[in-house]
Design a protein around this motif. Structure first.
Motif, mmCIF file in Angstrom:
data_model
loop_
_atom_site.group_PDB
_atom_site.id
_atom_site.type_symbol
_atom_site.label_atom_id
_atom_site.label_comp_id
_atom_site.label_asym_id
_atom_site.label_seq_id
_atom_site.Cartn_x
_atom_site.Cartn_y
_atom_site.Cartn_z
ATOM 1 N N GLU A 341 0.825 -1.225 0.000
ATOM 2 C CA GLU A 341 0.000 0.000 0.000
ATOM 3 C C GLU A 341 0.853 1.267 0.000
ATOM 4 O OE1 GLU A 341 -2.520 -0.265 3.424
ATOM 5 O OE2 GLU A 341 -3.480 -2.119 2.720
ATOM 6 N N GLY A 342 2.190 1.082 0.040
ATOM 7 C CA GLY A 342 3.078 2.231 -0.039
ATOM 8 C C GLY A 342 3.367 2.924 1.276
ATOM 9 N N ARG A 343 3.215 2.174 2.398
ATOM 10 C CA ARG A 343 3.531 2.804 3.693
ATOM 11 C C ARG A 343 4.522 1.942 4.477
ATOM 12 N NH1 ARG A 343 0.034 0.202 7.410
ATOM 13 N NH2 ARG A 343 -1.588 -0.992 6.321
ATOM 14 N N LEU A 344 5.243 2.587 5.370
ATOM 15 C CA LEU A 344 6.215 1.868 6.193
ATOM 16 C C LEU A 344 5.481 0.894 7.116
ATOM 17 C CD1 LEU A 344 8.676 4.735 7.201
ATOM 18 C CD2 LEU A 344 9.169 2.813 5.674
ATOM 19 N N PRO A 345 6.024 -0.308 7.312
ATOM 20 C CA PRO A 345 5.323 -1.347 8.078
ATOM 21 C C PRO A 345 5.595 -1.252 9.584
ATOM 22 C CG PRO A 345 7.318 -2.253 7.139
ATOM 23 C CD PRO A 345 7.259 -0.814 6.683
ATOM 24 N N LEU A 346 5.397 -0.074 10.156
ATOM 25 C CA LEU A 346 5.717 0.129 11.570
ATOM 26 C C LEU A 346 4.683 -0.535 12.467
ATOM 27 C CD1 LEU A 346 6.675 3.904 11.281
ATOM 28 C CD2 LEU A 346 8.245 1.948 11.385
ATOM 29 N N GLY A 347 5.152 -1.258 13.493
ATOM 30 C CA GLY A 347 4.248 -1.999 14.367
ATOM 31 C C GLY A 347 4.076 -1.418 15.756
ATOM 32 N N ARG A 348 5.173 -1.070 16.403
ATOM 33 C CA ARG A 348 5.122 -0.515 17.759
ATOM 34 C C ARG A 348 6.423 0.228 18.033
ATOM 35 N NH1 ARG A 348 6.457 -5.377 22.101
ATOM 36 N NH2 ARG A 348 8.068 -6.397 20.869
ATOM 37 N N GLY A 349 6.451 0.964 19.126
ATOM 38 C CA GLY A 349 7.662 1.725 19.427
ATOM 39 C C GLY A 349 7.743 2.109 20.892
ATOM 40 N N PHE A 350 8.791 2.849 21.207
ATOM 41 C CA PHE A 350 8.986 3.337 22.574
ATOM 42 C C PHE A 350 9.917 4.539 22.516
ATOM 43 C CE2 PHE A 350 10.432 3.716 26.876
ATOM 44 C CZ PHE A 350 9.420 3.183 27.666
ATOM 45 N N GLN A 351 9.537 5.620 23.211
ATOM 46 C CA GLN A 351 10.420 6.774 23.301
ATOM 47 C C GLN A 351 11.053 6.793 24.686
ATOM 48 O OE1 GLN A 351 8.760 10.728 22.730
ATOM 49 N NE2 GLN A 351 10.798 11.535 22.299
ATOM 50 N N PRO A 352 12.322 6.384 24.797
ATOM 51 C CA PRO A 352 12.960 6.351 26.110
ATOM 52 C C PRO A 352 13.276 7.760 26.600
ATOM 53 C CG PRO A 352 14.357 5.303 24.423
ATOM 54 C CD PRO A 352 13.208 5.949 23.726
ATOM 55 N N THR A 353 13.306 7.883 27.912
ATOM 56 C CA THR A 353 13.809 9.119 28.516
ATOM 57 C C THR A 353 15.335 9.138 28.404
ATOM 58 O OG1 THR A 353 14.086 8.069 30.672
ATOM 59 C CG2 THR A 353 11.923 9.066 30.200
ATOM 60 N N GLU A 354 15.932 10.259 28.712
ATOM 61 C CA GLU A 354 17.399 10.349 28.710
ATOM 62 C C GLU A 354 17.995 9.337 29.682
ATOM 63 O OE1 GLU A 354 21.120 12.726 27.789
ATOM 64 O OE2 GLU A 354 19.189 12.416 26.803
ATOM 65 N N HIS A 355 17.339 9.167 30.841
ATOM 66 C CA HIS A 355 17.840 8.221 31.839
ATOM 67 C C HIS A 355 17.751 6.789 31.327
ATOM 68 C CE1 HIS A 355 19.036 6.732 35.716
ATOM 69 N NE2 HIS A 355 17.911 6.044 35.865
ATOM 70 N N GLN A 356 16.672 6.474 30.624
ATOM 71 C CA GLN A 356 16.534 5.129 30.059
ATOM 72 C C GLN A 356 17.566 4.877 28.963
ATOM 73 O OE1 GLN A 356 12.388 5.460 29.065
ATOM 74 N NE2 GLN A 356 11.705 4.557 30.993
ATOM 75 N N MET A 357 17.898 5.916 28.211
ATOM 76 C CA MET A 357 18.945 5.768 27.190
ATOM 77 C C MET A 357 20.300 5.510 27.853
ATOM 78 S SD MET A 357 17.516 8.753 24.699
ATOM 79 C CE MET A 357 18.881 8.893 23.557
ATOM 80 N N LEU A 358 20.534 6.156 28.980
ATOM 81 C CA LEU A 358 21.766 5.914 29.740
ATOM 82 C C LEU A 358 21.807 4.463 30.219
ATOM 83 C CD1 LEU A 358 24.191 6.504 31.703
ATOM 84 C CD2 LEU A 358 22.498 7.387 33.310
ATOM 85 N N ILE A 359 20.701 3.989 30.795
ATOM 86 C CA ILE A 359 20.664 2.602 31.284
ATOM 87 C C ILE A 359 20.919 1.634 30.138
ATOM 88 C CG2 ILE A 359 19.175 0.787 32.247
ATOM 89 C CD1 ILE A 359 17.767 3.005 33.859
ATOM 90 N N ARG A 360 20.270 1.886 28.995
ATOM 91 C CA ARG A 360 20.435 0.999 27.841
ATOM 92 C C ARG A 360 21.897 0.879 27.446
ATOM 93 N NH1 ARG A 360 20.955 1.580 22.240
ATOM 94 N NH2 ARG A 360 20.126 -0.187 21.056
ATOM 95 N N GLU A 361 22.557 2.009 27.278
ATOM 96 C CA GLU A 361 23.963 1.960 26.863
ATOM 97 C C GLU A 361 24.833 1.314 27.932
ATOM 98 O OE1 GLU A 361 25.886 5.180 24.863
ATOM 99 O OE2 GLU A 361 24.002 5.948 24.048
ATOM 100 N N MET A 362 24.540 1.600 29.194
ATOM 101 C CA MET A 362 25.385 1.062 30.252
ATOM 102 C C MET A 362 25.270 -0.455 30.346
ATOM 103 S SD MET A 362 25.526 2.014 34.277
ATOM 104 C CE MET A 362 24.163 0.953 34.742
#
Length: 436
Positions: A341-362
């Motif tokens: 149909e010509g659209r990206l097949p996006l299913g779900r997502g999550f916008q982490p906070t800055e603190h969550q991004m820190l935890i992820r990398e650590m």
């Protein structure tokens, strides 16, 4: 999971992201779309993941989105959709003028595709994108799907620099019991073609704790790896996520877990690491040994764990753009329908906070065995030692790591159970929730 747990129970153990996937929702998709439609932050590395979901057989321990017994027209429809998706992705503002620093063909079994299909895929993709200057182009292979022509196609047409061979075990009875499609003879045949093609990095995957594994057989496996002498060796400890054949059998028929317990699996990995060290390999992460640290780096892993952008293509694949997580639609008709149909097949997502991004990398970078505290001070303005001092001290008291103001270093015991250490750093609302 506690670091003292012994039996291999049903549930995810391996940590590959944060917050847990179970927390990702459809509600975040407007944010994902907005992010993909925005210019990238300067100097953010860019990667591309392509998911090929077909396999000859489904392994009994597999939890990935894979399809078996597919017919040629179904494969072609999928490959066409993947190319169309990449054409759409190539036009997204988030691409900017950035080249791909790393590309990863994962699965499933990417080597399920024929040389002709791989060549056509490469030609179609190169109309919209290029990875000619990429530091690393990784391609996952199942030994029984390879031919001399296919190996040459990977090297010469797709420009693969890192070939990852899913051996898992060198004993036919163990391979058969666990539902693998290949047997050991196919590994040795493929190895001759692979060596002749002269890839920069060839990786052999093994799994510690497959059903039927014994000490004697594990030692035999390590002997065989050392004989082949690949540039890198990756060893995963067998786990039982909810959606595997083994897990359904355990939960449905109430049988005892057939997988070796965690202390045994860790002992097998420790043995492998010691034997590989004797012949010159060194530790690259909780899972990987490398022969020559000056020659081999893991661009996909190292960039991804430091928060790079990864554009995900293919069914159910996971991506990250400017800190926002997303996953493509998990159903085949859903995925194909969206693209057609010509659209990206996006299913779900999550916008982490800055603190969550820190935890992820650590937590991800801790898997490398050594954590640079200064990196987090500079990037996030946080002293991770002060922030989690009680956790670090507790693990140090258990002999799992040592730490100073500048560095955390896992002991071998800590490295062998790295994933079980990570949930202690999660935020309270994510501790004890289902991971996937």
């Amino acid at each position: 999971m506690s670091t003292t747990d012994s039996k291999t129970e049903v549930g995810s153990y391996f940590i590959s992201n944060y917050p847990p996937y179970s927390q990702w929702t459809v509600d975040a998709l407007p944010t994902v779309e907005q992010t993909l439609g925005s210019a990238p932050k300067p100097d953010t590395p860019l990667g591309l993941y392509l998911h090929i979901p077909f396999c000859r057989k489904r392994c009994k321990f597999c939890y990935f989105k894979v399809f078996t017994d597919v017919k040629a027209p179904e494969v072609q429809r999928y490959v066409d959709a993947l190319c169309s998706e990449i054409e759409m992705v190539s036009q997204l503002p988030v691409m900017g003028d950035r080249p791909f620093r790393f590309v990863y063909f994962g699965g499933g079994t990417p080597s399920f595709l024929s040389p002709k299909q791989l060549t056509a895929l490469s030609e179609r993709l190169h109309r919209h994108i290029t990875w000619d200057g990429a530091e690393e182009v990784t391609f996952e292979c199942e030994p029984g799907t390879l031919s001399e022509t296919k190996v040459k196609t990977l090297r010469e047409t797709l420009g693969v620099t890192r070939l990852s061979l899913g051996v898992e075990n060198f004993t036919d009875s163990v391979l058969e019991e666990n539902g693998r499609a290949h047997l050991s003879k196919q590994v040795y045949t493929a190895w001759e073609w692979i060596e002749a093609a002269n890839f920069n990095n060839v990786n052999i995957d093994l799994i510690s704790g497959m059903v039927g594994e014994t000490w004697d057989n594990w030692k035999y496996n390590i002997e065989k790896v050392i004989e082949l002498s690949p540039e890198s060796v990756t060893i995963y400890q067998m786990e039982l996520p909810f959606n595997t054949v083994y897990s359904k059998d355990i939960l449905g028929n109430k049988i005892e877990t057939p997988v070796a317990d965690w202390p045994t699996k860790r002992a097998w990995v420790a043995y492998a690491y010691e034997e590989l060290k004797k012949v010159g390999y060194s530790v690259s992460s909780a899972y990987t040994m490398i022969k020559d640290p000056n020659k081999i780096s893991f661009s996909y892993r190292d960039n991804l764990w430091r928060g790079s952008d990864l554009l995900a293509t293919g069914i159910a694949s996971f991506g990250h753009a400017q800190g926002v997580h997303y996953q493509n639609l998990p159903g085949m008709e859903q995925y194909l329908g969206a693209i057609e149909e010509g659209r990206l097949p996006l299913g779900r997502g999550f916008q982490p906070t800055e603190h969550q991004m820190l935890i992820r990398e650590m937590v991800l970078l801790l898997k490398k065995g050594v954590l640079d505290v200064g990196y987090f001070r500079q990037k996030f303005g946080v002293d991770v030692i002060d922030r989690w001092r009680d956790v670090w001290q507790g693990y140090a008291d258990e002999g799992l790591l040592s730490f100073s103001d500048d560095q955390v270093e896992l002991t071998m015991d800590g490295l062998l159970r790295a994933d079980s250490l990570l949930p202690a750093f999660f935020e309270p609302e994510h501790q004890g929730v289902r991971y996937t």
